[in-house]
Design an enzyme around this catalytic site. Sequence first.
Site, short mmCIF file in Angstrom:
data_model
loop_
_atom_site.label_atom_id
_atom_site.label_comp_id
_atom_site.label_asym_id
_atom_site.label_seq_id
_atom_site.Cartn_x
_atom_site.Cartn_y
_atom_site.Cartn_z
N ASP A 1 -32.85 15.66 -6.14
CA ASP A 1 -33.49 15.25 -4.50
C ASP A 1 -34.56 14.38 -4.67
O ASP A 1 -35.57 14.22 -5.12
CB ASP A 1 -33.33 16.27 -3.81
CG ASP A 1 -33.72 16.24 -2.82
OD1 ASP A 1 -33.58 15.42 -1.87
OD2 ASP A 1 -34.78 17.07 -1.61
N ASP B 1 -36.49 13.79 -0.82
CA ASP B 1 -37.51 13.79 0.14
C ASP B 1 -37.96 16.03 -0.31
O ASP B 1 -37.21 16.58 -0.78
CB ASP B 1 -36.83 13.97 1.70
CG ASP B 1 -35.86 12.56 1.37
OD1 ASP B 1 -36.88 11.64 1.62
OD2 ASP B 1 -35.21 12.77 3.06
N LYS C 1 -23.61 16.79 -2.05
CA LYS C 1 -24.05 15.92 -2.77
C LYS C 1 -24.36 16.37 -3.78
O LYS C 1 -23.51 16.19 -5.20
CB LYS C 1 -25.77 16.50 -2.90
CG LYS C 1 -27.04 16.13 -2.21
CD LYS C 1 -28.30 17.02 -2.37
CE LYS C 1 -28.91 15.89 -1.60
NZ LYS C 1 -30.69 16.16 -1.11
N ASP D 1 -35.70 20.94 -3.80
CA ASP D 1 -37.20 21.90 -2.12
C ASP D 1 -36.30 22.22 -1.48
O ASP D 1 -36.69 23.77 -0.99
CB ASP D 1 -38.11 20.47 -1.72
CG ASP D 1 -37.53 19.88 -0.29
OD1 ASP D 1 -37.53 20.51 0.53
OD2 ASP D 1 -36.07 19.26 -0.99
#
Length: 297
Positions: free
Chosen positions: A50, A52, A202, A225
């Site tokens: 990922d 961000d 995803k 995260d």
Amino acid sequence: MTRVTPPQRPRIPLDLRQRSALAGEAAASAAEVERALNQPADPTAAAFFDVDNTVMQGASIFHLARGLYRRKFFSSREILGAAWKQAYFRVAGVEDPDHVADARNSALGFIAGHTVAELQDLGEEIFEEAMAHRIWPGTRAQAQLHLDEGQRVWLVTAAPIEIAQIIARRLGLTGAMGTVAEHVDGVYTGRLVGDMLHGPAKAEAVKALAAREGLDLARCSAYSDSYNDLPMLELVGDPCAINPDGRLRGHARQQGWRVRDYRTGRKAARAGLVLGAVTGAATGTVAAGVALRGRNR
């Protein structure tokens, strides 16, 4: 800057599962894969990251939007709305689905009428000025470990595929999968292909890429995260929570997953982050107002 009115096409409603599947397939198809003359040393294993708050501090779409605003892509009202969502994202440390949807759909709407080539060129500039120094060194090192072992490394992000590809290329990664914005004859329509590459989408993208590249997901790793990325994390044999939100941290501990937190002084700086975000937002609002008044005089 000339804006081209995109052609109108009838829209067929899709349910969420169909949109997620379509978004995943579109992202996998659009993935920029670096193909060498020789096969990778470990061809059936790969790592998926990922972006961000995992690879980069804050939301990449905000940094992109701010750079586009400075280049007169949209109004101060629109960028102030994005700034508020970014402040919330950084202080809370968790992706609220409503904020994510609003921020990214709005940002993709901003590019309607602009060309793909235009966004790609500006994205290179914006990465240098706003993103390069926000990369988490610890996460970058994790990605390099996979590369050193002869594995391929992809970014998987809800950010537009164009900026995701730039980040991957600048970090020396294999490629990227991101949200695919519809374009006709090289001009963005302001609509998405399927949906944002977020949550279940995803996982669909990773499955589609694994099938295409001959990957064994049991030998693959994934990093995020956010608890929202649980579908992707649970697909692989080696999931890892990086800078995790509270729900993901708890889940990772229960499952015995690896946890890495590269945020320094997180608890001690919590109050300072809140104050700094509020002060920064207020300062930005004042600065924007002054700039607008100066431009209108």
